[in-house]
Design a protein around this motif. Structure first.
Motif, short mmCIF file in Angstrom:
data_model
loop_
_atom_site.label_atom_id
_atom_site.label_comp_id
_atom_site.label_asym_id
_atom_site.label_seq_id
_atom_site.Cartn_x
_atom_site.Cartn_y
_atom_site.Cartn_z
N LEU A 143 0.82 -1.21 0.00
CA LEU A 143 0.00 0.00 0.00
C LEU A 143 0.85 1.26 0.00
N VAL A 144 1.94 1.25 0.78
CA VAL A 144 2.71 2.48 1.00
C VAL A 144 3.68 2.78 -0.13
N ALA A 145 4.24 1.78 -0.77
CA ALA A 145 5.30 1.98 -1.76
C ALA A 145 4.95 3.00 -2.84
N PRO A 146 3.74 2.98 -3.43
CA PRO A 146 3.44 3.95 -4.49
C PRO A 146 2.97 5.31 -4.00
N ALA A 147 2.89 5.52 -2.70
CA ALA A 147 2.29 6.75 -2.16
C ALA A 147 3.14 7.98 -2.46
N ASP A 148 2.48 9.07 -2.84
CA ASP A 148 3.15 10.36 -3.02
C ASP A 148 3.16 11.18 -1.74
N LEU A 149 2.23 10.89 -0.82
CA LEU A 149 2.13 11.66 0.42
C LEU A 149 1.53 10.77 1.50
N ILE A 150 2.12 10.79 2.69
CA ILE A 150 1.60 10.07 3.84
C ILE A 150 1.09 11.08 4.85
N ILE A 151 -0.14 10.89 5.32
CA ILE A 151 -0.77 11.83 6.26
C ILE A 151 -1.02 11.12 7.58
N ALA A 152 -0.60 11.75 8.66
CA ALA A 152 -0.92 11.27 10.00
C ALA A 152 -1.39 12.46 10.81
N HIS A 153 -2.21 12.19 11.83
CA HIS A 153 -2.74 13.30 12.62
C HIS A 153 -1.74 13.78 13.67
N ASN A 154 -0.69 13.02 13.87
CA ASN A 154 0.44 13.46 14.70
C ASN A 154 1.70 12.90 14.06
N ALA A 155 2.08 13.48 12.93
CA ALA A 155 3.16 12.92 12.13
C ALA A 155 4.49 12.90 12.87
N CYS A 162 7.16 4.53 12.33
CA CYS A 162 6.97 3.84 11.05
C CYS A 162 8.30 3.62 10.32
N GLU A 163 9.19 4.59 10.38
CA GLU A 163 10.48 4.43 9.72
C GLU A 163 11.32 3.36 10.42
N ALA A 164 11.16 3.22 11.74
CA ALA A 164 11.84 2.14 12.44
C ALA A 164 11.22 0.79 12.11
N PHE A 165 9.96 0.77 11.75
CA PHE A 165 9.24 -0.47 11.46
C PHE A 165 9.57 -0.99 10.06
N SER A 166 9.63 -0.09 9.07
CA SER A 166 9.90 -0.51 7.68
C SER A 166 10.52 0.64 6.91
N ARG A 167 11.48 0.32 6.06
CA ARG A 167 12.14 1.35 5.24
C ARG A 167 11.21 1.91 4.17
N VAL A 168 10.07 1.27 3.94
CA VAL A 168 9.15 1.77 2.92
C VAL A 168 8.63 3.16 3.29
N PHE A 169 8.67 3.49 4.59
CA PHE A 169 8.19 4.80 5.05
C PHE A 169 9.27 5.88 4.93
N CYS A 170 10.51 5.48 4.72
CA CYS A 170 11.59 6.45 4.59
C CYS A 170 11.57 7.09 3.20
N ASN A 171 12.10 8.28 3.12
CA ASN A 171 12.19 9.02 1.85
C ASN A 171 10.82 9.24 1.21
N LYS A 172 9.81 9.32 2.05
CA LYS A 172 8.46 9.67 1.60
C LYS A 172 8.13 11.09 2.08
N ALA A 173 7.25 11.75 1.36
CA ALA A 173 6.73 13.04 1.82
C ALA A 173 5.65 12.78 2.87
N TRP A 174 5.75 13.49 4.00
CA TRP A 174 4.80 13.35 5.10
C TRP A 174 4.10 14.68 5.36
N ALA A 175 2.87 14.59 5.82
CA ALA A 175 2.10 15.78 6.20
C ALA A 175 1.38 15.49 7.51
N CYS A 176 1.19 16.53 8.31
CA CYS A 176 0.53 16.38 9.61
C CYS A 176 -0.80 17.13 9.59
#
Length: 318
Positions: A143-155, A162-176
């Protein structure tokens, strides 16, 4: 036998009596909602319904987003573990209009230690619930690999875990969605998800991470008064702006309250940052903030505090 008159008619239910007085027929659900709202004495909340996953994507929504929520055994991403993750994949366009839900995942995971009682109380997740459970990392990464933006309510909380859990979350654009939307300008009294859902006209169970993700999706896609772009459009624009982190290094100790009142936060020197007060501002506000530090804090026209430029790819990291 000794009655003084005919037997009394059975009492009508309040709802049917109200209907008889207004339209002389039973009211539909929507008519009851409209009738109560029109009195000005009631506020109607609708149960939040999850959007379906679609198979055929509309091409006018070319970008891919992820709404994410985690529950953990504590606050420190270096010592604690994720015990639940929820993800909703969706599409959106260049203007920040949300398109289709394309995927959902929710999973529990047994940590390497018992869940602390305060976390059980906060999340409702018990050791029995996670016993033998393991998050499907392949499903998460798909699910995460093709994402252009990851949104969390407390990013700032979720991204390091998430970055400690899987490298797929690294080098992604994040928004809070908590920090990068001006909720007060939209008439909201608080930024907690429960406030946003209730004031947005909904209620939801909120027992699982995926439920909170769907609740956030609806809040982000809802525009109450029509005078603003949607919250998600505001968030998407904010994610595209560069921001600057300014470190008031070596600032006088007796002026710390001035910095704190202006919104500066303290860095203890961990994670490679200077040990100092710091603030993040939009790039356009950089010159004014440096001028403030030179005049009010350092009182020297040539003072040059350290700065770091940040994009959505850098922000909210540990």
């Amino acid at each position: 036998m000794f009655s003084d008159g005919p037997p009394a008619a059975p009492a009508k239910s309040p709802v049917k009596m109200s209907a008889a007085r207004t339209a002389n027929v039973a009211l539909s659900e929507q008519e009851m909602v409209d009738h109560l709202a029109a009195t000005g004495r009631y506020r109607i909340l609708r149960k939040l319904e999850s959007r379906p996953v679609v198979r055929s994507l509309r091409p006018e929504f070319p970008h891919k987003g992820i709404i994410l929520d985690t529950e953990t055994t504590g606050l420190n991403h270096r010592k604690e573990e994720i015990i639940e993750i929820g993800l909703i994949a969706f599409t959106f366009d260049d203007q920040g209009s949300i398109g289709d839900v394309t995927g959902i995942y929710g999973g529990l995971q047994q940590p390497g230690k018992p869940i602390p009682p305060e976390i059980v109380k906060l999340t409702g997740i018990t050791d029995d619930m996670v016993a033998g459970q393991k998050i499907d990392i392949e499903a998460v990464e798909t699910l995460v690999a093709p994402a252009d933006l990851i949104i969390a309510h407390n990013a700032g909380f979720d991204r390091p875990f998430c970055e400690a859990f899987s490298r797929v979350f690294c080098n992604k654009a994040w928004a809070c969605s908590n920090a990068e939307i001006d909720w007060s300008a939209r008439g909201f009294e608080g930024t907690k998800l429960g406030y946003l859902v209730g004031q947005g006209g909904y209620f939801h169970d909120g027992h699982r991470a995926v439920d909170d993700c769907f609740a956030l999706l609806e809040v982000l896609d809802r525009n109450v008064d029509g005078h603003y772009p949607s919250p998600f459009a505001e968030l998407y624009r904010a994610s595209q702006r560069s921001r600057v982190r300014i470190f008031a290094e070596n600032s006088p100790y007796d002026l710390k309250d001035h910095l704190k009142a202006r919104g500066y936060r303290w860095s203890d020197g961990s994670e490679g940052r200077p040990k100092s007060w710091w603030i993040e501002v939009d790039e356009a506000a950089l010159a004014d903030e440096i001028d403030y530090l030179r005049r009010e804090i350092y009182r020297h026209p040539e003072a040059d505090p350290p700065t770091k430029y940040l994009t959505a790819f850098d922000r909210f990291r540990a």
